[in-house]
Design an enzyme around this catalytic site. Structure first.
Site, PDB file in Angstrom:
ATOM      1  N   ASN A 112       0.843  -1.192   0.000  1.00  0.00           N
ATOM      2  CA  ASN A 112       0.000   0.000   0.000  1.00  0.00           C
ATOM      3  C   ASN A 112       0.882   1.247   0.000  1.00  0.00           C
ATOM      4  O   ASN A 112       2.105   1.157  -0.030  1.00  0.00           O
ATOM      5  CB  ASN A 112      -0.965  -0.011   1.195  1.00  0.00           C
ATOM      6  CG  ASN A 112      -0.213  -0.066   2.503  1.00  0.00           C
ATOM      7  OD1 ASN A 112       0.538   0.847   2.840  1.00  0.00           O
ATOM      8  ND2 ASN A 112      -0.388  -1.153   3.253  1.00  0.00           N
ATOM      9  N   PRO A 161      -3.046 -11.347  10.727  1.00  0.00           N
ATOM     10  CA  PRO A 161      -3.239 -11.072  12.159  1.00  0.00           C
ATOM     11  C   PRO A 161      -3.343  -9.571  12.382  1.00  0.00           C
ATOM     12  O   PRO A 161      -2.718  -8.782  11.664  1.00  0.00           O
ATOM     13  CB  PRO A 161      -1.962 -11.629  12.798  1.00  0.00           C
ATOM     14  CG  PRO A 161      -0.952 -11.675  11.696  1.00  0.00           C
ATOM     15  CD  PRO A 161      -1.724 -11.898  10.425  1.00  0.00           C
ATOM     16  N   ASP A 162      -4.133  -9.178  13.364  1.00  0.00           N
ATOM     17  CA  ASP A 162      -4.208  -7.756  13.751  1.00  0.00           C
ATOM     18  C   ASP A 162      -3.170  -7.541  14.858  1.00  0.00           C
ATOM     19  O   ASP A 162      -3.354  -7.979  15.996  1.00  0.00           O
ATOM     20  CB  ASP A 162      -5.619  -7.407  14.224  1.00  0.00           C
ATOM     21  CG  ASP A 162      -5.776  -5.906  14.427  1.00  0.00           C
ATOM     22  OD1 ASP A 162      -4.848  -5.271  14.985  1.00  0.00           O
ATOM     23  OD2 ASP A 162      -6.812  -5.357  14.010  1.00  0.00           O
ATOM     24  N   PHE A 179      -3.342   3.865  15.279  1.00  0.00           N
ATOM     25  CA  PHE A 179      -3.538   4.893  14.269  1.00  0.00           C
ATOM     26  C   PHE A 179      -4.707   4.481  13.374  1.00  0.00           C
ATOM     27  O   PHE A 179      -4.975   3.292  13.205  1.00  0.00           O
ATOM     28  CB  PHE A 179      -2.273   5.060  13.401  1.00  0.00           C
ATOM     29  CG  PHE A 179      -1.407   6.202  13.859  1.00  0.00           C
ATOM     30  CD1 PHE A 179      -0.723   6.129  15.052  1.00  0.00           C
ATOM     31  CD2 PHE A 179      -1.306   7.355  13.092  1.00  0.00           C
ATOM     32  CE1 PHE A 179       0.069   7.185  15.483  1.00  0.00           C
ATOM     33  CE2 PHE A 179      -0.516   8.417  13.502  1.00  0.00           C
ATOM     34  CZ  PHE A 179       0.171   8.339  14.706  1.00  0.00           C
ATOM     35  N   LYS A 183     -10.400  -1.838  18.862  1.00  0.00           N
ATOM     36  CA  LYS A 183      -9.044  -2.345  19.130  1.00  0.00           C
ATOM     37  C   LYS A 183      -8.741  -2.409  20.632  1.00  0.00           C
ATOM     38  O   LYS A 183      -7.700  -2.911  21.033  1.00  0.00           O
ATOM     39  CB  LYS A 183      -8.001  -1.442  18.463  1.00  0.00           C
ATOM     40  CG  LYS A 183      -8.205  -1.236  16.970  1.00  0.00           C
ATOM     41  CD  LYS A 183      -7.400  -2.208  16.156  1.00  0.00           C
ATOM     42  CE  LYS A 183      -7.641  -1.965  14.668  1.00  0.00           C
ATOM     43  NZ  LYS A 183      -6.868  -2.841  13.810  1.00  0.00           N
TER      44      LYS A 183
END
Ligand code: C5P
Length: 416
Positions: free
Chosen positions: A217, A314-315, A336, A354
């Site tokens: 990205n 995975p986060d 963020f 989160k």
């Protein structure tokens, strides 16, 4: 380019081939807004002329002819007193082995050493940038002198390693001017994170499709690198887990390079502090190809398109936020959010999802690859905007904000 505005630096040069770098350092300091007063020893004048240093500093240089320390140009005749009292810092670059030995003994037979001795020790810091041959650097006498000078209150800026003018290779080169400049700028920053550990993730991830292709990205990593730098400037021990970006590592920061989200998670877990701060700025790919082809996918003659299947990555932030140290508030987690619209609402929702005490929102397309940004800080009580500024300026504000939260006894997400 204004990190030294209002600072008056006495730049001392002792004798060494690295004097040529002092010219560049002088210029770099003035470019950042400092005023620079150059003082040279007789030995330094063998390597670079006072004329060069005068032109670069735009001030009359005090040189070897001012040997006695008394000078008719000064009303009181005492430049060693006047120059040292005006200074916000004295930087000796290069600092030769001989000059170190002289400082150590408090000798004062030239203006520069006299001025270092006469400086108000509590208010005018002395920073030394050693420069010498590797054997001289490694010699027990030099190492002993350096340790004692540090104990006496001097800041030793360290040395570089590599090819030396003498033809040998090793430690002892003077740091490069940009490195010395960054160290000087950092020296003047407040230290609210002294003794703390900070881990930052930054940049994009790269998810391989085959040996030559992948998904990534537009994250440049600049915001995360700026936060790592600001945290280091604030006194923290900083580890930066970086996706594939070509940015230089901030001074004093430990960098771990990774490619994929899974590598980033592994590196994060391996370096996660038990206490401290975790800041997740990385733009981690949400998905990766289910299978990485071992050979390059070829175009088909019949025009058939490759079919890609994805699995979820995975986060990293959510994983860290669920660790016992984060849940107990020993590890303060900051996330963020890069959004394209409805920034505040999305940031608030992301903070809750989160399970982190602080979430920082920014408008992604407005900031990707840029040197500036605008942030909104969202916590349980509300939000605060940090208006558009350079990423480094914002990073310093954010770090100060985080440090204040750690110091607040009942802040949410902080151990009592
Ligand atoms: O879910 P989203 O990607 O929008 O969340 C952004 C925040 O979560 C950032 O702090 C980012 O670094 C972190 N993140 C992560 N691992 C992921 C996805 C996001 O750490 N797989």
């Amino acid at each position: 380019m204004s990190d030294l505005v209002g600072k008056h630096i006495v730049l001392g040069l002792s004798g060494g081939i690295a004097c040529y770098k002092a010219a560049e350092l002088c210029r770099a300091m003035t470019r950042e807004g400092a005023t620079v007063q150059v003082v040279m020893t007789a030995a330094a004048e063998q390597f670079i002329t006072p004329v060069t240093m005068q032109a670069l500093s735009n001030r009359t240089v005090y040189g070897s002819h001012d040997v006695s320390g008394f000078d008719a140009r000064e009303a009181n005749g005492m430049p060693h007193i006047n120059l040292s009292r005006e200074a916000d810092a004295i930087v000796v670059a290069p600092c030769s082995a001989d000059f170190m030995a002289k400082l150590l003994h408090g000798r004062a037979d030239d203006l520069l050493s006299l001025m270092c001795l006469a400086r108000p020790i509590a208010t005018v810091p002395l920073l030394l940038a050693p420069a010498m041959n590797r054997e001289m650097w490694a010699h027990p006498a030099t190492q002993r002198n350096m340790a004692q000078l540090a104990a006496d209150g001097a800041t030793i800026l360290g040395v570089g390693s590599g090819f030396q003018a003498c033809g040998e290779t090793g430690d002892g080169r003077m740091l490069e001017p940009p490195e010395l400049l960054d160290d000087l700028i950092a020296f003047f920053q407040p230290k609210p994170l002294a003794g703390r550990q900070v881990l930052v993730t930054a940049g994009p991830t790269f998810e391989a499709i085959d040996p030559v292709r992948g998904l990534t990205n537009r994250s440049s990593g600049k915001m995360g690198f700026a936060i790592a730098r600001a945290a280091r400037e604030a006194g923290a021990a900083v580890t930066l887990v970086a996706g594939p970006v070509a940015l230089p590592t901030p001074r004093g920061v430990t960098r771990v390079d990774v490619r994929s989200a899974r590598e980033m998670l592994d590196a994060t877990q391996a370096h996660l502090p038990a206490r401290g701060v975790f800041v997740a700025t990385a733009a981690v790919a949400d998905w990766r190809p289910a299978e990485v082809k071992t050979e390059k996918i070829k175009k088909q003659d019949d025009g058939a398109l490759p079919q890609l299947e994805f699995v979820e990555n995975p986060d990293i932030l959510a994983t860290v936020a669920a660790t016992p140290q984060a849940v107990q508030g020993e590890l303060y987690c900051v996330g963020f959010a890069a959004e394209s619209h409805d920034l505040l609402a999305h940031a608030q929702a992301k903070r809750a999802r989160k399970k982190v005490p602080l979430l920082v929102g920014n408008i992604g397309p407005d900031t990707f690859g840029q040197d500036d940004n605008a942030l909104v800080l969202v916590d349980a009580h509300g939000s605060r905007e940090l208006p558009r500024a350079s990423k480094l300026a914002l990073a310093r504000q954010l770090v100060a904000d985080i440090a204040a939260r750690l110091d607040r006894p009942h802040a949410e997400g902080v151990a009592r």
